[in-house]
Design an enzyme around this catalytic site. Structure first.
Site, short mmCIF file in Angstrom:
data_model
loop_
_atom_site.label_atom_id
_atom_site.label_comp_id
_atom_site.label_asym_id
_atom_site.label_seq_id
_atom_site.Cartn_x
_atom_site.Cartn_y
_atom_site.Cartn_z
N CYS A 93 47.25 36.60 31.47
CA CYS A 93 47.07 35.98 32.78
C CYS A 93 46.07 36.84 33.54
CB CYS A 93 48.40 35.89 33.53
SG CYS A 93 48.21 35.25 35.21
N CYS B 126 42.76 30.65 38.51
CA CYS B 126 43.11 31.17 37.18
C CYS B 126 41.97 32.08 36.73
CB CYS B 126 43.29 30.02 36.20
SG CYS B 126 43.61 30.56 34.50
#
Length: 260
Positions: free
Chosen positions: A199, A74
């Protein structure tokens, strides 16, 4: 037993962070992770991270998706855990840490609220009809759109994420509109199973896909706007491999507390 936690956000991508440097992670209760990330019955977050000690790196990052399952890399989470490590006094202006996709270098501003995170090199971009498919630490699908602000990202993103090609392993679905001086990006994230405000691995994938799409090589800098704010991507691209990739953006402490 009470757990001390910290809540961080990077361009609206929000995370629960827990200092776990005193003991190794074991017997993680995935249901508990999902409950903590729940926005009505828990703290609320796109994911949860444990920061643990490592004998060869400044620290190690363990990332769990909001559904409670162990996640892939991530990017915004990586930037937030760097800010967290600075807050804890583990690092100062730069760091080398370990994540699920390997080691990462990062540099952080003096006030601890802006992080430039080096991402993995990428040498393969595939196509799925008109879309681009690549892995920047997590798998991503990138589709060009017009009038993106009015797109039903949840429905269209979910239909791609769960189609016959991707439903078994899942994929993050990014939609991009070229605004001239910047790219506007919206993302449906697997593991969250919804649209998120940002993101990090997604916008990195978008910047690469657009560089390939526009046959743009050399040192490329891309300004990106997401629902949660502004992010910058830069890399070197020789027409084959993306290298010296940096994901740059805010990483801010929201609050801290205790939870049972």
């Amino acid at each position: 037993m009470k757990i001390n936690f910290f809540k961080y956000q990077g361009a609206g991508n929000d995370f629960i962070l827990i200092d776990h440097t005193e003991s190794p992670i074991k017997n993680i209760d995935n249901e508990l992770v999902a409950n903590l990330c729940h926005r009505r019955f828990g703290i609320g977050a796109d994911g949860l991270m444990f920061l643990t000690a490592h004998d060869q790196y400044d620290f190690e990052m363990h990332y769990f998706n909001a559904d409670g399952n162990l996640g892939s890399m991530c990017g915004n989470g990586g930037r937030c855990i760097v800010a967290f490590a600075k807050h804890l006094g583990i690092i100062n202006k730069e760091t080398n840490f370990l994540a699920v996709d390997g080691p990462h270098y990062a540099r952080i501003s003096e006030n601890g609220e802006w992080v430039d995170l080096q991402m993995i090199d990428v040498a393969t971009i595939d196509r799925d009809k008109e879309a681009y498919v690549l892995n920047t630490g997590s798998p991503h699908y990138v589709a060009l759109k017009t009038d993106l602000k009015n797109l039903d990202v949840f429905q269209e993103g979910r239909s791609i994420r769960y189609n016959e090609t991707y439903k078994e392993k899942g994929i993050n679905v990014n939609f991009v509109e070229d605004k001239g001086d910047h790219l506007f990006v919206r993302t449906y994230e697997r593991g969250v199973e919804d649209e998120t405000y940002a993101c990090g691995t997604g916008v990195t994938a978008v910047a690469m896909a657009m560089a390939k799409h526009n046959e743009q090589t050399g040192h490329v800098k891309t300004d990106i706007k997401v629902l949660g704010g502004d992010i910058k991507i830069e890399f070197d691209y020789d027409g084959e491999t993306f290298s010296n990739v940096f994901l740059c953006g805010p990483a801010k402490l929201v609050f801290e507390g205790e939870v049972d």
